[in-house]
Scaffold this motif. Structure first.
Motif, PDB file in Angstrom:
ATOM      1  N   THR A   1       0.821  -1.220   0.000  1.00 12.56           N
ATOM      2  CA  THR A   1       0.000   0.000   0.000  1.00 12.56           C
ATOM      3  C   THR A   1       0.849   1.262   0.000  1.00 12.56           C
ATOM      4  N   LEU A   2       2.164   1.093   0.148  1.00  9.24           N
ATOM      5  CA  LEU A   2       3.088   2.221   0.136  1.00  9.24           C
ATOM      6  C   LEU A   2       4.456   1.712  -0.305  1.00  9.24           C
ATOM      7  N   THR A   3       5.179   2.538  -1.022  1.00 14.20           N
ATOM      8  CA  THR A   3       6.576   2.244  -1.359  1.00 14.20           C
ATOM      9  C   THR A   3       7.440   3.350  -0.787  1.00 14.20           C
ATOM     10  N   PRO A   4       8.701   3.064  -0.490  1.00 15.16           N
ATOM     11  CA  PRO A   4       9.571   4.121   0.045  1.00 15.16           C
ATOM     12  C   PRO A   4       9.627   5.353  -0.858  1.00 15.16           C
ATOM     13  N   ASP A   5       9.608   5.143  -2.157  1.00 12.63           N
ATOM     14  CA  ASP A   5       9.687   6.262  -3.086  1.00 12.63           C
ATOM     15  C   ASP A   5       8.436   7.140  -3.056  1.00 12.63           C
ATOM     16  N   ALA A   6       7.326   6.596  -2.547  1.00 13.49           N
ATOM     17  CA  ALA A   6       6.076   7.354  -2.511  1.00 13.49           C
ATOM     18  C   ALA A   6       6.011   8.314  -1.323  1.00 13.49           C
ATOM     19  N   ILE A   7       6.932   8.179  -0.359  1.00 13.79           N
ATOM     20  CA  ILE A   7       6.974   9.123   0.756  1.00 13.79           C
ATOM     21  C   ILE A   7       7.388  10.481   0.216  1.00 13.79           C
ATOM     22  N   ARG A   8       6.605  11.490   0.490  1.00 19.46           N
ATOM     23  CA  ARG A   8       6.760  12.769  -0.204  1.00 19.46           C
ATOM     24  C   ARG A   8       7.848  13.667   0.366  1.00 19.46           C
ATOM     25  N   GLY A   9       8.281  13.413   1.580  1.00 16.34           N
ATOM     26  CA  GLY A   9       9.328  14.239   2.147  1.00 16.34           C
ATOM     27  C   GLY A   9       9.354  14.128   3.655  1.00 16.34           C
ATOM     28  N   ASN A  10      10.331  14.817   4.283  1.00 14.36           N
ATOM     29  CA  ASN A  10      10.464  14.809   5.732  1.00 14.36           C
ATOM     30  C   ASN A  10      10.368  16.244   6.261  1.00 14.36           C
ATOM     31  N   LEU A  11      10.558  16.391   7.562  1.00 15.43           N
ATOM     32  CA  LEU A  11      10.446  17.729   8.148  1.00 15.43           C
ATOM     33  C   LEU A  11      11.520  18.681   7.641  1.00 15.43           C
ATOM     34  N   PHE A  12      12.703  18.161   7.333  1.00 16.33           N
ATOM     35  CA  PHE A  12      13.744  19.009   6.745  1.00 16.33           C
ATOM     36  C   PHE A  12      13.243  19.598   5.424  1.00 16.33           C
ATOM     37  N   ASP A  13      12.613  18.756   4.606  1.00 19.37           N
ATOM     38  CA  ASP A  13      12.106  19.203   3.312  1.00 19.37           C
ATOM     39  C   ASP A  13      10.958  20.196   3.463  1.00 19.37           C
ATOM     40  N   LEU A  14      10.044  19.914   4.378  1.00 17.01           N
ATOM     41  CA  LEU A  14       8.900  20.801   4.583  1.00 17.01           C
ATOM     42  C   LEU A  14       9.343  22.166   5.086  1.00 17.01           C
ATOM     43  N   VAL A  15      10.243  22.169   6.073  1.00 17.38           N
ATOM     44  CA  VAL A  15      10.710  23.437   6.637  1.00 17.38           C
ATOM     45  C   VAL A  15      11.461  24.256   5.583  1.00 17.38           C
ATOM     46  N   ALA A  16      12.249  23.587   4.753  1.00 16.17           N
ATOM     47  CA  ALA A  16      13.028  24.283   3.729  1.00 16.17           C
ATOM     48  C   ALA A  16      12.206  24.658   2.513  1.00 16.17           C
ATOM     49  N   GLY A  17      10.974  24.147   2.421  1.00 13.91           N
ATOM     50  CA  GLY A  17      10.149  24.432   1.259  1.00 13.91           C
ATOM     51  C   GLY A  17      10.511  23.615   0.039  1.00 13.91           C
ATOM     52  N   ARG A  18      11.270  22.526   0.224  1.00 14.05           N
ATOM     53  CA  ARG A  18      11.658  21.688  -0.916  1.00 14.05           C
ATOM     54  C   ARG A  18      10.512  20.801  -1.392  1.00 14.05           C
ATOM     55  N   VAL A  19       9.563  20.538  -0.511  1.00  9.64           N
ATOM     56  CA  VAL A  19       8.387  19.762  -0.900  1.00  9.64           C
ATOM     57  C   VAL A  19       7.141  20.514  -0.461  1.00  9.64           C
ATOM     58  N   ARG A  20       6.049  20.217  -1.137  1.00 13.89           N
ATOM     59  CA  ARG A  20       4.768  20.837  -0.818  1.00 13.89           C
ATOM     60  C   ARG A  20       4.081  20.055   0.287  1.00 13.89           C
ATOM     61  N   GLY A  21       3.378  20.758   1.149  1.00 15.70           N
ATOM     62  CA  GLY A  21       2.576  20.109   2.168  1.00 15.70           C
ATOM     63  C   GLY A  21       1.213  19.764   1.616  1.00 15.70           C
ATOM     64  N   ARG A  22       0.169  20.006   2.414  1.00  8.08           N
ATOM     65  CA  ARG A  22      -1.193  19.695   1.979  1.00  8.08           C
ATOM     66  C   ARG A  22      -1.513  20.394   0.670  1.00  8.08           C
ATOM     67  N   ALA A  23      -2.137  19.643  -0.258  1.00  3.96           N
ATOM     68  CA  ALA A  23      -2.444  20.185  -1.577  1.00  3.96           C
ATOM     69  C   ALA A  23      -3.848  20.773  -1.663  1.00  3.96           C
TER      70      ALA A  23
END
Length: 315
Positions: free
Chosen positions: A259-281
């Motif tokens: 139901t999940l693959t490692p590649d499907a994880i969208r990011g971590n807190l480092f990414d969210l804080v830095a703005g490298r990944v989007r949060g809630r769409a």
């Protein structure tokens, strides 16, 4: 070396300072080597001891030892006990002994709220907490620091624990009530926060309604889990650190189930804080945040406590 006791540690921490300190920590400046994990067995009782070091460019080095003994609940004892020692990262001089239990509880609830700040709906107001321990008791205040929470439901395997925590929260001015029907409570909640030491799934994916944010902060070992694999099917999944996919029973079970693959994880807190990944769409997206904890969180808060003591500045 200063001894900063329980009362002084608690007095130095509140979520208006905890969450910014964690956000700054995940922005960078910390070195976090892998934690050491030891299985403890004595007299027929089992537990786990984690040794968690970290140091910062600000000049602090800290080590937390946290012992997790789930069977303690049978004796009316907390399942987690921790100590924290803070040193100068530039000289190795011991600076302070800080209450590790308080630091652990605040950093765990604070990291959950930091994740929710990026992932929960802006109008989220109804919170469900699974668990009734030290960390669970802080989750409502932490979430209130980032979202307009005005209703809190508490579910616990032992109903008496849920009733007791709800009563304590009401004394703090938080509108809280204990609930028995977990499925109904999950289906009503805007944020579901799991802070248990469960080794069996509690929350079922079929119960998650569009727009809910699922916060998983209790389990931290492969044999521990708070959800079934369906919770990760088609949902937007984030983690606190890259350790989570290797340690979390929730994630490992989802990987095994497909139901999940490692590649499907969208990011971590480092990414969210830095703005490298989007949060809630959007408002209907189901988001999941899985945390196993990081030593940088402990160090960030221990340093905050130390610096709030008169005359302490830097390592």
């Amino acid at each position: 070396m200063q001894i900063i006791d329980t009362a002084a540690t608690q007095a130095a921490l509140n979520f208006d300072t905890v969450i910014p300190a964690l956000r700054q920590g995940f922005a960078g400046g910390y070195t976090v080597p892998p934690r050491h994990v030891h299985a403890i067995e004595s007299g027929g009782r089992q537990g786990t001891s984690l040794i968690m070091p970290a140091w910062s460019e600000a000049g602090y080095f800290g080590v937390k030892v946290i012992n997790i003994f789930p069977e303690n609940t049978r004796d009316g004892l907390p399942g987690l006990h921790a100590t924290y020692t803070l040193y100068s990262a530039r000289s190795g001089v011991p600076l302070a002994q800080v209450d590790g239990d308080v630091v652990t509880a605040y950093r765990t609830a604070g990291a959950a709220a930091l994740g929710a700040d990026y992932l929960a709906r802006a109008d989220a107001r109804r919170l469900l907490v699974l668990g009734s321990g030290r960390i669970a008791s802080l989750v409502p205040a932490a979430m209130q620091a980032v979202r307009p929470i005005d209703e809190v439901m508490i579910w616990n395997l032992r109903e008496a624990g849920a009733q007791a925590l709800a009563a304590r929260l009401r004394e703090q001015g938080i509108a809280a009530r204990a609930v028995n029907d977990l499925q109904a409570a999950v289906e009503q909640a805007d944020i579901v926060s799991c802070a248990t030491l469960s080794t069996v799934p509690l929350v079922q994916g079929a119960w998650l309604r569009p727009g809910v944010h699922l916060d998983l902060i209790g389990s931290f070992k492969p044999e521990m889990m708070e959800t079934d694999p369906a919770c990760f099917d088609g949902t937007a999944v984030y983690v606190d650190t890259d350790e989570a996919p290797t340690k979390s029973g929730d994630l490992l079970q989802a990987f095994a189930a497909g139901t999940l693959t490692p590649d499907a994880i969208r990011g971590n807190l480092f990414d969210l804080v830095a703005g490298r990944v989007r949060g809630r769409a959007d408002a209907r997206q189901i988001t999941v945040f899985k945390a196993v904890g990081s030593a940088l969180e402990d160090l960030a808060l221990a340093a905050t406590v130390y610096e709030r003591q008169a005359g302490n500045r830097g390592g």
